[in-house]
Design an enzyme around this catalytic site. Structure first.
Site, mmCIF file in Angstrom:
data_model
loop_
_atom_site.group_PDB
_atom_site.id
_atom_site.type_symbol
_atom_site.label_atom_id
_atom_site.label_comp_id
_atom_site.label_asym_id
_atom_site.label_seq_id
_atom_site.Cartn_x
_atom_site.Cartn_y
_atom_site.Cartn_z
ATOM 1 N N GLU A 108 58.386 -60.853 -5.121
ATOM 2 C CA GLU A 108 59.598 -61.212 -5.437
ATOM 3 C C GLU A 108 59.989 -62.619 -4.830
ATOM 4 O O GLU A 108 60.442 -63.386 -5.593
ATOM 5 C CB GLU A 108 60.826 -60.171 -5.132
ATOM 6 C CG GLU A 108 62.051 -60.796 -5.453
ATOM 7 C CD GLU A 108 63.350 -59.918 -5.120
ATOM 8 O OE1 GLU A 108 64.392 -60.140 -5.947
ATOM 9 O OE2 GLU A 108 63.092 -58.853 -4.528
ATOM 10 N N ASP A 125 58.119 -55.765 -3.783
ATOM 11 C CA ASP A 125 59.212 -56.305 -3.284
ATOM 12 C C ASP A 125 59.404 -55.674 -1.905
ATOM 13 O O ASP A 125 59.458 -54.693 -1.408
ATOM 14 C CB ASP A 125 60.503 -55.379 -4.225
ATOM 15 C CG ASP A 125 61.814 -55.875 -4.202
ATOM 16 O OD1 ASP A 125 61.982 -56.766 -3.043
ATOM 17 O OD2 ASP A 125 62.568 -55.682 -4.894
ATOM 18 N N ILE A 160 61.872 -56.006 0.232
ATOM 19 C CA ILE A 160 63.132 -55.451 0.584
ATOM 20 C C ILE A 160 63.739 -55.299 -0.913
ATOM 21 O O ILE A 160 64.512 -55.875 -1.237
ATOM 22 C CB ILE A 160 63.974 -56.042 1.650
ATOM 23 C CG1 ILE A 160 63.421 -56.107 2.970
ATOM 24 C CG2 ILE A 160 65.157 -55.145 1.796
ATOM 25 C CD1 ILE A 160 64.021 -56.748 4.049
ATOM 26 N N ASP A 161 63.629 -53.992 -1.310
ATOM 27 C CA ASP A 161 64.420 -53.861 -2.652
ATOM 28 C C ASP A 161 65.685 -53.090 -2.137
ATOM 29 O O ASP A 161 65.775 -52.126 -1.463
ATOM 30 C CB ASP A 161 63.630 -52.589 -3.602
ATOM 31 C CG ASP A 161 64.500 -52.508 -4.915
ATOM 32 O OD1 ASP A 161 64.697 -53.494 -5.476
ATOM 33 O OD2 ASP A 161 64.579 -51.482 -5.454
ATOM 34 N N THR A 183 68.519 -55.698 -1.009
ATOM 35 C CA THR A 183 68.705 -56.633 -0.169
ATOM 36 C C THR A 183 70.281 -56.726 0.225
ATOM 37 O O THR A 183 70.775 -56.854 1.378
ATOM 38 C CB THR A 183 68.388 -58.092 -0.711
ATOM 39 O OG1 THR A 183 66.926 -58.272 -0.791
ATOM 40 C CG2 THR A 183 68.758 -59.141 0.537
ATOM 41 N N ASP A 227 60.292 -54.479 -8.814
ATOM 42 C CA ASP A 227 61.238 -53.422 -8.614
ATOM 43 C C ASP A 227 60.779 -51.948 -9.110
ATOM 44 O O ASP A 227 61.179 -50.869 -8.278
ATOM 45 C CB ASP A 227 62.627 -53.501 -9.486
ATOM 46 C CG ASP A 227 63.326 -54.941 -8.922
ATOM 47 O OD1 ASP A 227 63.388 -55.233 -7.713
ATOM 48 O OD2 ASP A 227 63.772 -55.864 -9.805
#
Length: 279
Positions: free
Chosen positions: A73, A90, A92-93, A95, A222
């Site tokens: 990402e 990702d 940190i999905d 954020t 994601d």
């Protein structure tokens, strides 16, 4: 040459190992003061931890599997999905959740081969919940098998949806109309939930805690990992129109049964987003 039967175990073990390591770094960032930047809109956030975690995962996977491609990402410049093994990450999905300390953020690591996700690891490092799956081997939460609810009736369902983080008036109106259509009497769903993370929303469907989830505007990183997890838990994944899922196409619908997915479909207002793929 790829030997899927043996290689998939190696890929899966590596994804779990780096997800746990990355999760420890992310958790450290979660508990500290954060430096927040804006990306595409005032609701599209990124922190220094996102970048740090992605760099760490990329370096680990590049060293282990030098021939594999990588789409992340925070470093995506040219997202090309070929038939070669491609990691979609990702760091940190969720954020915004991470910034607000709402405990639903996850490291999401998916691997696609011949454009189809085959390995998925989604790790909620705050609650220490690790969802994982490899094609043909079922799905687990912290090592224990998980299964979808199997719900087949729209009026008996708990449905997940998101407003998304880029919300021009026409887009938001379409999304709210969809929610209205599903929730309004006389035949309403049981309720709506939003966790603020596409990957974790999908994992809720995979473990039977919710029955369906849909969203337009998401990206391949994601959903690639959670796609495998939902399917291996016995669920279905597709594009929100009911067409087969293409992880690059910016839309997803998943459910605990095909019957339920087909009942949700007609309610979803269609939104067209630019394809993730760059040629």
């Amino acid at each position: 040459r790829l030997n899927m039967d043996s290689d998939i175990h190696t890929w899966y073990d590596a994804a779990i190992e780096i997800a746990r390591r990355a999760g420890a770094v992310a958790l450290d960032g979660y508990n500290k003061e954060k430096h927040v930047e804006l990306k595409g809109s005032s609701a599209d956030l990124v922190t220094e931890t996102d970048k740090k975690v992605e760099d760490m995962i990329r370096a680990y996977l590049k060293e282990k599997f030098p021939s594999h491609s990588f789409i992340g990402e925070e470093t995506v410049k040219d997202a090309k999905l070929s038939d070669e093994p491609t990691w979609m990450v990702d760091p940190i999905d969720g954020t915004s959740n991470f910034v607000h300390r709402f405990p639903f953020s996850a490291v999401s690591i998916g691997l696609a081969v011949k454009k189809q996700p085959v390995v998925g690891v989604v790790y909620n490092f705050i609650l220490d919940q690790l969802y994982s799956a490899k094609k043909g081997h079922g799905a687990t939460l912290n090592g224990k098998p998980i299964h979808v609810s199997g719900c087949t009736e729209l009026t008996q369902s708990l449905v997940l949806a998101e407003l998304g983080n880029i919300r021009p008036p026409d887009v938001l109106r379409t999304k709210l109309n969809t929610i209205y259509s599903l929730a309004v009497e006389p035949n309403p769903i049981h309720g709506f939930r939003s966790l603020g993370s596409a990957a974790l929303n999908m994992c809720m469907v995979a473990c039977g805690s919710a029955d369906a989830y849909f969203e337009y505007g998401i990206h391949c990183w994601d959903i690639a990992a959670a796609d495998v997890i939902v399917r291996e838990a016995g669920g279905v994944t597709m594009y929100p129109t009911g067409e087969p899922l293409d992880v690059m196409k910016r839309g997803v619908l998943c459910a605990g049964s095909n019957q339920l997915a087909q009942q949700v479909c007609p309610h979803i207002g269609h939104l067209q987003y630019p394809y993730d793929q760059t040629d």
